[in-house]
Design a protein around this motif. Sequence first.
Motif, short mmCIF file in Angstrom:
data_model
loop_
_atom_site.label_atom_id
_atom_site.label_comp_id
_atom_site.label_asym_id
_atom_site.label_seq_id
_atom_site.Cartn_x
_atom_site.Cartn_y
_atom_site.Cartn_z
N CYS A 84 -9.87 0.85 -8.84
CA CYS A 84 -8.61 0.16 -8.59
C CYS A 84 -7.55 1.04 -7.94
CB CYS A 84 -8.05 -0.37 -9.92
SG CYS A 84 -9.30 -0.99 -11.06
N CYS A 140 -6.30 1.02 -4.18
CA CYS A 140 -5.35 0.01 -3.71
C CYS A 140 -4.07 -0.01 -4.55
CB CYS A 140 -5.98 -1.38 -3.75
SG CYS A 140 -7.15 -1.65 -2.42
N HIS A 141 -4.23 -0.07 -5.88
CA HIS A 141 -3.05 -0.31 -6.72
C HIS A 141 -2.28 0.96 -7.06
CE1 HIS A 141 -3.59 -4.62 -7.22
NE2 HIS A 141 -4.88 -4.40 -7.38
N ARG A 194 -0.73 -6.08 -4.92
CA ARG A 194 0.29 -6.34 -5.93
C ARG A 194 0.65 -5.10 -6.74
NH1 ARG A 194 3.11 -8.64 -7.63
NH2 ARG A 194 2.57 -9.82 -9.47
N ARG A 214 -7.08 -16.65 -6.36
CA ARG A 214 -6.40 -15.60 -5.59
C ARG A 214 -7.36 -15.21 -4.46
NH1 ARG A 214 -2.48 -13.48 -9.18
NH2 ARG A 214 -1.76 -12.31 -7.36
N ILE A 215 -6.86 -14.62 -3.41
CA ILE A 215 -7.79 -14.45 -2.30
C ILE A 215 -8.21 -13.02 -1.94
CG2 ILE A 215 -7.82 -16.57 -0.94
CD1 ILE A 215 -5.12 -15.65 0.26
N MET A 229 -8.15 -9.86 -3.09
CA MET A 229 -8.77 -8.78 -3.86
C MET A 229 -10.28 -8.97 -4.00
SD MET A 229 -7.72 -7.38 -7.59
CE MET A 229 -9.06 -7.07 -8.71
C1 HEC Z 1 -9.07 -3.52 -1.85
C2 HEC Z 1 -7.82 -3.42 -2.56
C3 HEC Z 1 -7.83 -3.77 -4.04
C4 HEC Z 1 -8.57 -3.18 -5.03
C5 HEC Z 1 -9.57 -2.07 -4.89
C6 HEC Z 1 -8.18 -3.82 -6.25
N1 HEC Z 1 -7.24 -4.77 -6.02
FE1 HEC Z 1 -6.25 -5.86 -7.40
N2 HEC Z 1 -5.26 -6.84 -5.97
C7 HEC Z 1 -5.41 -6.61 -4.61
C8 HEC Z 1 -4.69 -7.64 -3.87
C9 HEC Z 1 -4.59 -7.74 -2.36
C10 HEC Z 1 -4.12 -8.50 -4.84
C11 HEC Z 1 -3.33 -9.77 -4.60
C12 HEC Z 1 -4.38 -10.89 -4.56
C13 HEC Z 1 -3.81 -12.24 -4.21
O1 HEC Z 1 -2.66 -12.47 -4.48
O2 HEC Z 1 -4.57 -13.04 -3.69
C14 HEC Z 1 -4.49 -7.96 -6.14
C15 HEC Z 1 -4.09 -8.52 -7.34
C16 HEC Z 1 -4.39 -7.99 -8.58
C17 HEC Z 1 -3.93 -8.50 -9.83
C18 HEC Z 1 -3.01 -9.73 -10.03
C19 HEC Z 1 -1.62 -9.30 -10.37
C20 HEC Z 1 -0.74 -10.51 -10.62
O3 HEC Z 1 0.43 -10.32 -10.85
O4 HEC Z 1 -1.21 -11.62 -10.63
C21 HEC Z 1 -4.45 -7.74 -10.81
C22 HEC Z 1 -4.26 -7.88 -12.32
C23 HEC Z 1 -5.25 -6.73 -10.17
N3 HEC Z 1 -5.19 -6.90 -8.80
C24 HEC Z 1 -5.96 -5.76 -10.84
C25 HEC Z 1 -6.89 -4.93 -10.23
C26 HEC Z 1 -7.77 -4.07 -10.95
C27 HEC Z 1 -7.76 -3.86 -12.45
C28 HEC Z 1 -8.57 -3.46 -10.02
C29 HEC Z 1 -9.74 -2.54 -10.26
C30 HEC Z 1 -10.93 -3.19 -10.74
C31 HEC Z 1 -8.16 -3.92 -8.70
N4 HEC Z 1 -7.14 -4.83 -8.88
C32 HEC Z 1 -8.70 -3.49 -7.50
C33 HEC Z 1 -6.12 -5.60 -4.02
C34 HEC Z 1 -7.01 -4.78 -4.66
#
Ligand code: HEC
Length: 182
Positions: free
Chosen positions: A95, A98-99, A121, A148-149, A151
């Motif tokens: 994670c 990105c995050h 986010r 959601r799209i 991620m």
């Molecule tokens: C490639 C980049 C990327 C990676 C790697 C990634 N994310 Fe995300 N994440 C995003 C994106 C872009 C969004 C927004 C998605 C949307 O709104 O459609 C998101 C949204 C989220 C959200 C929603 C937050 C909300 O307020 O609703 C959570 C929770 C989250 N990610 C957790 C994680 C976790 C835990 C991991 C590791 C397993 C992870 N992400 C890995 C890109 C990533």
Amino acid sequence: MRRPRAVLAVLTALAALACDPDYVVHHVGWFATMRHQRSVKPYSQPARPPVPGTVPVTGAEPDSLPAAAAERLVNPRTRTAESLNRGKWVYATYCLVCHGEAGKGDGPISATVGGPFPGIRDLTDAVARGRSDGYLFGMIINAAAMGRIVMPRYGDKIHGTDRWDLVNYVRQLQQQAVGGTR
Ligand code: HEC
């Protein structure tokens, strides 16, 4: 003169046959070899699908959940130091890129566009803090199924208690962001 030649011919034929003894001796009933048995040989056929009408009784875990089902899940993992340590490792592996280290949505990937990467986010803002544990779980295993799209899905990579340890760790990041200690 004739005898030795015949003997030589027979020996040559035998030697050729015996290149791989397994293939010769198993024709003789007494010498059944381990190699020739009814088991499925490696790579000999594609993985067998389960028998129709059966369900797995061990080890099944969802690969995706719709938001409504995810929201109903109850986190079975207590937030122990062990769970948080494991969650931290899983977060760093999948994670953080990105995050970001503190969950602010500013991971190393942002450097590629010279600023916050579009769409990623902040996991510590009020909206994310207000999500249920089940919602975070659903996002981890399959964001698309949650409506959601962007991620990618991680349900095929993160399994078992790792999923909830990760949820616990995201909660810890959120608490740290608002000034809590744990
Ligand atoms: C490639 C980049 C990327 C990676 C790697 C990634 N994310 Fe995300 N994440 C995003 C994106 C872009 C969004 C927004 C998605 C949307 O709104 O459609 C998101 C949204 C989220 C959200 C929603 C937050 C909300 O307020 O609703 C959570 C929770 C989250 N990610 C957790 C994680 C976790 C835990 C991991 C590791 C397993 C992870 N992400 C890995 C890109 C990533």
